[in-house]
Design a protein around this motif. Structure first.
Motif, PDB file in Angstrom:
ATOM      1  N   UNK A   1       3.308  -9.335  -2.101  1.00 57.70           N
ATOM      2  CA  UNK A   1       3.739 -10.397  -3.141  1.00 57.70           C
ATOM      3  C   UNK A   1       4.229  -9.658  -4.199  1.00 57.70           C
ATOM      4  N   UNK A   2       3.554  -8.614  -4.950  1.00 58.49           N
ATOM      5  CA  UNK A   2       4.048  -7.982  -6.187  1.00 58.49           C
ATOM      6  C   UNK A   2       5.375  -7.449  -5.712  1.00 58.49           C
ATOM      7  N   UNK A   3       5.320  -6.574  -4.632  1.00 51.59           N
ATOM      8  CA  UNK A   3       6.323  -5.880  -4.359  1.00 51.59           C
ATOM      9  C   UNK A   3       7.640  -6.809  -4.301  1.00 51.59           C
TER      10      UNK A   3
ATOM     11  N   UNK B   1      14.200   2.682  -0.289  1.00 51.80           N
ATOM     12  CA  UNK B   1      12.945   3.048  -0.807  1.00 51.80           C
ATOM     13  C   UNK B   1      11.934   3.029  -0.003  1.00 51.80           C
ATOM     14  N   UNK B   2      11.741   2.133   1.069  1.00 54.98           N
ATOM     15  CA  UNK B   2      10.315   2.025   1.470  1.00 54.98           C
ATOM     16  C   UNK B   2      10.077   3.119   2.300  1.00 54.98           C
TER      17      UNK B   2
ATOM     18  N   UNK C   1       3.699   8.484  -2.383  1.00 58.58           N
ATOM     19  CA  UNK C   1       3.436   7.241  -1.908  1.00 58.58           C
ATOM     20  C   UNK C   1       3.451   7.163  -0.432  1.00 58.58           C
ATOM     21  N   UNK C   2       4.397   7.985   0.242  1.00 55.92           N
ATOM     22  CA  UNK C   2       4.189   8.159   1.870  1.00 55.92           C
ATOM     23  C   UNK C   2       3.108   8.840   2.125  1.00 55.92           C
TER      24      UNK C   2
ATOM     25  N   UNK D   1       8.486  -0.301  -4.180  1.00 57.36           N
ATOM     26  CA  UNK D   1       8.370   0.518  -3.360  1.00 57.36           C
ATOM     27  C   UNK D   1       6.849   0.967  -3.572  1.00 57.36           C
ATOM     28  N   UNK D   2       6.370   1.189  -4.845  1.00 58.40           N
ATOM     29  CA  UNK D   2       4.799   1.360  -4.747  1.00 58.40           C
ATOM     30  C   UNK D   2       4.095   0.482  -4.481  1.00 58.40           C
ATOM     31  N   UNK D   3       4.238  -0.835  -4.566  1.00 60.43           N
ATOM     32  CA  UNK D   3       3.353  -1.910  -4.246  1.00 60.43           C
ATOM     33  C   UNK D   3       3.373  -2.114  -2.591  1.00 60.43           C
ATOM     34  N   UNK D   4       4.779  -1.948  -1.974  1.00 67.06           N
ATOM     35  CA  UNK D   4       4.853  -1.835  -0.689  1.00 67.06           C
ATOM     36  C   UNK D   4       3.842  -0.803   0.142  1.00 67.06           C
TER      37      UNK D   4
END
Length: 467
Positions: free
Chosen positions: A359-361, A466-467, A293-294, A336-339
């Protein structure tokens, strides 16, 4: 009375000569870096001449000077290298380094200088093998034959404290949680690290402490103390390697990548994210998602659309295979994924898609994750303002204010300052006047009320870790 003669600073002179750095050039760059740091400096070429003659700059200015030298040289330059002595918080021994750092973080006389430390954009991060290759040097102060002997129950104490501090971070903000963390390192962890222990317990303790120090660095970063956060991250890398904790080493590198991306250093963020993924041991799908993700977010910052989209798909696929376990520190979940998805979409010019992902995050967060919700709402509102969706932004700001008044967060303060600045051009709109008046009323209320919220002057992610 005879005037004391200064000894010329040959170390600084040699560095400047080798790197082709002129006096006026260094003065200009130092002043510019000082502005980034929030320190007003007015150096000129005669000031640099005085340093070369042997005078030592004031402590508040040294981080800016060292960062200016680092940027001009294209590599990290230390205080010792230019003849100004070692910073106690920069000790390279894993145990002594983290103890010196936490003590300085607690000391009011040093905190202002320490927390103003400049983020080193040119820092070269040692690899896991480089750190693990010198175990005797890196833990030479541990297990020094003291009266205390620790066992696995003490390791569990550190682990439980890590989880508890992470919960406090989420619920009421890093402004409350980080001082507790620094005190725990100084008053409790220090004794554990210097106690006698079996080899198994010693390594387990070093690994547990590395996780706690990583969390402390995260909180410093979240409180906009970027140089301090970077120092804690480096200590966490040392401790993780000493404790043979490959996972925390990789998570810390990933945290350093996130810090670089937040500060706008896209190539550095990608370098650190790729290094974290490359160094990762064979691992489960959740850690894979955490690292990919990162990588996706950092690649998007550099404009590499194909890599960003590919990494994001890999992140989603790995997360779909993970179990429902949710780590307090360094975990990865749907929020975290949606962010990360939102970050990628914004970097690739998909504003509406980014806001939907944010918004989903937030929808995926628990009620206790207040700090992450505040940050996410602040990001949404700023992106809506950037797209000139003023009424939508004001609606989001009202959501933000609902949560903001319950926590202590420097990043929340930053969002609020951006709110007030961004709304000024639209001051004539009724919806803007309404949210502006609410902000003023909140300020009056916070100024006259007592805790729980720390009063701060604001005139001027997924789970937090997490982010």
């Amino acid at each position: 009375m005879a005037r004391r003669l200064r000894t010329p600073n040959r170390a600084l002179a040699g560095l400047m000569q080798t790197e082709g750095i002129g006096n006026a050039q260094l003065a200009r760059r130092t002043n510019a870096v000082g502005k980034e740091l929030g320190v007003t400096l007015h150096y000129d070429k005669s000031s640099v001449s005085q340093w070369l003659a042997g005078s030592t700059p004031k402590p508040q200015a040294r981080p800016a000077i060292l960062e200016a030298l680092s940027r001009l040289a294209g590599r990290s330059v230390t205080s010792a290298e230019v003849g100004w002595g070692d910073d106690p918080a920069e000790e390279r021994d894993a145990v002594s380094g983290v103890m010196a750092l936490s003590r300085a973080d607690m000391d009011p006389s040093r905190r202002s200088v320490l927390t103003a430390a400049m983020y080193g954009a040119t820092l070269v991060v040692p690899t896991y093998d480089e750190l693990a290759g010198e175990p005797d040097q890196r833990v030479k102060h541990a297990g020094a034959g003291g009266l205390l002997r620790i066992g696995m129950s003490d390791v569990e104490t550190v682990t439980k404290m890590t989880d508890k501090v992470a919960e406090i971070l989420d619920e009421i903000g890093a402004g409350h949680a980080r001082p507790m963390a620094a005190a725990f390192i100084t008053n409790t962890i220090g004794a554990y690290l210097r106690a006698d222990a079996s080899e198994k317990v010693r390594k387990a303790m070093l690994a547990a402490v590395s996780d706690f120090v990583y969390l402390t660095g995260w909180m410093a970063m979240y409180e906009m103390k970027q140089g301090l956060g970077q120092k804690y991250y480096l200590r966490a890398l040392d401790l993780a390697a000493s404790g043979e904790d490959h996972v925390t080493y990789c998570r810390t590198l990933r945290g350093m990548s996130l810090q670089a991306s937040h500060l706008g250093y896209g190539p550095k963020a990608l370098e650190l994210a790729d290094a974290a993924a490359e160094a990762a041991p064979a691992s489960g799908p959740r850690l894979v998602a955490f690292l990919r993700g990162q990588q996706a977010a950092a690649a998007a910052m550099t404009g590499d659309r194909n890599t960003a989209v590919t990494r994001l798909r890999e992140t989603e696929a790995a997360l779909a295979q993970a179990d429902n376990r949710r780590d307090a520190v360094g975990g990865y979940d749907e929020a975290a994924f949606h962010f990360h998805e939102a970050h990628v979409r914004w970097s690739l010019k998909d504003g509406p898609g980014s806001i939907k992902a944010l918004r989903r995050s937030n929808a995926a967060r628990s009620l206790q994750e207040r700090q992450g919700r505040v940050h996410c709402l602040g990001v949404i509102a700023q992106r809506q303002m950037a797209m000139r969706h003023v009424e939508a932004a004001c609606a989001t700001w009202n959501e933000f204010l609902d949560e903001y008044q319950m926590i202590s967060s420097a990043r929340g303060d930053e969002h609020l300052r951006n709110l007030r600045t961004g709304l000024k051009p639209y001051a004539s709109l009724p919806v803007v006047r309404s949210v502006t008046e609410r902000t003023r009323a909140m300020r009056r209320s916070l100024t006259t009320s007592s805790p729980p919220k720390v009063v701060r002057e604001f005139d001027e992610r997924s789970h937090g870790v997490h982010l």
